[in-house]
Design an enzyme around this catalytic site. Structure first.
Site, PDB file in Angstrom:
ATOM      1  N   LYS A  39       7.381  -5.243  13.175  1.00  0.00           N
ATOM      2  CA  LYS A  39       6.936  -4.105  13.992  1.00  0.00           C
ATOM      3  C   LYS A  39       7.430  -4.175  15.437  1.00  0.00           C
ATOM      4  CE  LYS A  39       2.872  -2.945  11.242  1.00  0.00           C
ATOM      5  NZ  LYS A  39       1.441  -2.585  11.243  1.00  0.00           N
ATOM      6  N   ASN A  90       5.798   1.225  13.658  1.00  0.00           N
ATOM      7  CA  ASN A  90       5.515   1.114  12.230  1.00  0.00           C
ATOM      8  C   ASN A  90       6.078   2.283  11.431  1.00  0.00           C
ATOM      9  OD1 ASN A  90       3.361   2.890  13.234  1.00  0.00           O
ATOM     10  ND2 ASN A  90       2.490   2.694  11.183  1.00  0.00           N
ATOM     11  N   ASP A 146      -0.097   3.463  13.710  1.00  0.00           N
ATOM     12  CA  ASP A 146      -1.197   2.511  13.489  1.00  0.00           C
ATOM     13  C   ASP A 146      -2.371   2.796  14.412  1.00  0.00           C
ATOM     14  OD1 ASP A 146      -0.224   0.964  11.402  1.00  0.00           O
ATOM     15  OD2 ASP A 146       0.756  -0.489  12.712  1.00  0.00           O
ATOM     16  N   THR A 205       6.465  -2.927   8.375  1.00  0.00           N
ATOM     17  CA  THR A 205       5.292  -3.790   8.318  1.00  0.00           C
ATOM     18  C   THR A 205       5.670  -5.207   8.760  1.00  0.00           C
ATOM     19  OG1 THR A 205       3.402  -4.438   6.947  1.00  0.00           O
ATOM     20  CG2 THR A 205       5.561  -4.435   5.877  1.00  0.00           C
ATOM     21  N   PHE A 245       0.846  -1.201   0.000  1.00  0.00           N
ATOM     22  CA  PHE A 245       0.000   0.000   0.000  1.00  0.00           C
ATOM     23  C   PHE A 245       0.875   1.243   0.000  1.00  0.00           C
ATOM     24  CE2 PHE A 245      -1.454   3.436   2.733  1.00  0.00           C
ATOM     25  CZ  PHE A 245      -2.639   3.823   2.127  1.00  0.00           C
ATOM     26  N   GLY A 304      -9.392  -2.160   6.170  1.00  0.00           N
ATOM     27  CA  GLY A 304      -8.322  -1.362   6.753  1.00  0.00           C
ATOM     28  C   GLY A 304      -7.812  -0.221   5.905  1.00  0.00           C
ATOM     29  N   GLY A 359      -0.158  -9.824  17.103  1.00  0.00           N
ATOM     30  CA  GLY A 359       1.050  -9.206  16.541  1.00  0.00           C
ATOM     31  C   GLY A 359       1.156  -7.725  16.845  1.00  0.00           C
ATOM     32  N   GLY A 360       2.072  -7.052  16.124  1.00  0.00           N
ATOM     33  CA  GLY A 360       2.304  -5.638  16.344  1.00  0.00           C
ATOM     34  C   GLY A 360       1.080  -4.781  16.102  1.00  0.00           C
ATOM     35  N   TYR A 387      -6.812  -4.801   3.773  1.00  0.00           N
ATOM     36  CA  TYR A 387      -7.447  -3.886   2.814  1.00  0.00           C
ATOM     37  C   TYR A 387      -7.491  -4.454   1.398  1.00  0.00           C
ATOM     38  CZ  TYR A 387      -2.794  -2.828   1.034  1.00  0.00           C
ATOM     39  OH  TYR A 387      -1.543  -2.932   0.464  1.00  0.00           O
TER      40      TYR A 387
END
Length: 245
Positions: free
Chosen positions: A65, A86, A101, A61, A15, A228, A127-128, A207
């Site tokens: 993270k 991030n 984030d 990413t 992205f 997202g 996770g992160g 996303y």
């Protein structure tokens, strides 16, 4: 030329690269570039920094993270509290870690749920990204539970199947895992979706695709759903602000 980029692995569908490249063209930004840096191992980060001394900022990413933190000189207050980074800013010889984030997620979630929402939330994944969601929910004073594949943190998915009232209790359900990301578009978290109803709000941090299998399953039960994409835009703009401060 000021160099920005993204580290993670793999980086087949980024992205950030497209977003910032389009942003630079649209806004006439000519003194920045954006590059993908797929790192098979986090230890390669040091070599990357030595090879690209013109770096002013990086996005971070999956899966780095949390693993990136020992390589940084200092953490912003929010990143330190969250325990995940991030965004990195290179400033006066120091590598500074930030977390945008949680900022992006909070803005996105507030547009999905009612302003007077007083219920609970279920976070899928540990996770992160999950840590940023936790921080945002605490900030919003929304109580939450965490679900994962094991009992290592929170509850396991098999526990939810045995006690589906957990779904009824948590009307906001957030997928922070990569399940359902292109090209594995049929994958989704292992939940008893038949207990989801029109009072639920499902937020997927994925996303791509635009409507994930997780979202489709919730939508079929009458839930309101969101992907997202907006979160990514908001966190990216916050990162841009940090890099230009």
């Amino acid at each position: 030329m000021k160099k920005l980029g993204l580290i993670g692995y793999p980086l087949t569908h980024s992205f950030s690269e497209k977003y910032f490249s389009d942003k630079f063209k649209k806004e006439g930004v000519n003194d920045f570039s954006y590059t993908l840096f797929p790192l098979k191992h986090i230890d390669d980060f040091t070599t990357l920094c030595e090879a690209h001394t013109d770096l002013v900022g990086l996005n971070v990413t999956i899966p780095y993270k949390e693993k990136i933190i020992p390589f940084l000189d200092v953490l912003d207050e929010s990143a330190e509290k969250i325990g995940a980074v991030n965004v990195i800013k290179f400033h006066k010889g120091r590598k500074i870690g930030f977390n945008t984030d949680y900022h992006g997620f909070k803005i996105s979630l507030l547009k999905l749920i009612p302003k007077d929402y007083k219920g609970n939330a279920l976070i899928l994944g540990t996770g992160g990204a999950s840590k940023a969601v936790e921080f945002a929910l605490k900030d919003m004073q929304i109580d939450y539970q965490i679900a994962s594949r094991t009992h290592a943190k929170g509850i396991a998915y098999d526990t939810i199947h045995k006690h589906p009232g957990i779904i009824s209790k948590n009307q906001v359900i957030i997928n922070t895992t990569p399940l359902g990301t292109y090209p594995e578009v049929e994958q989704k978290p292992d939940l008893p979706y038949n207990f989801i109803n029109r009072n639920h709000f499902l937020h997927d941090l994925v996303y791509n695709p635009e409507e994930t299998a997780f979202m489709k399953a919730g939508k079929a039960q009458g839930a309101q759903v969101k992907n997202g994409y907006e979160m990514l835009i908001e966190q990216a703009e916050k990162a841009w602000e940090i890099w230009n401060e």
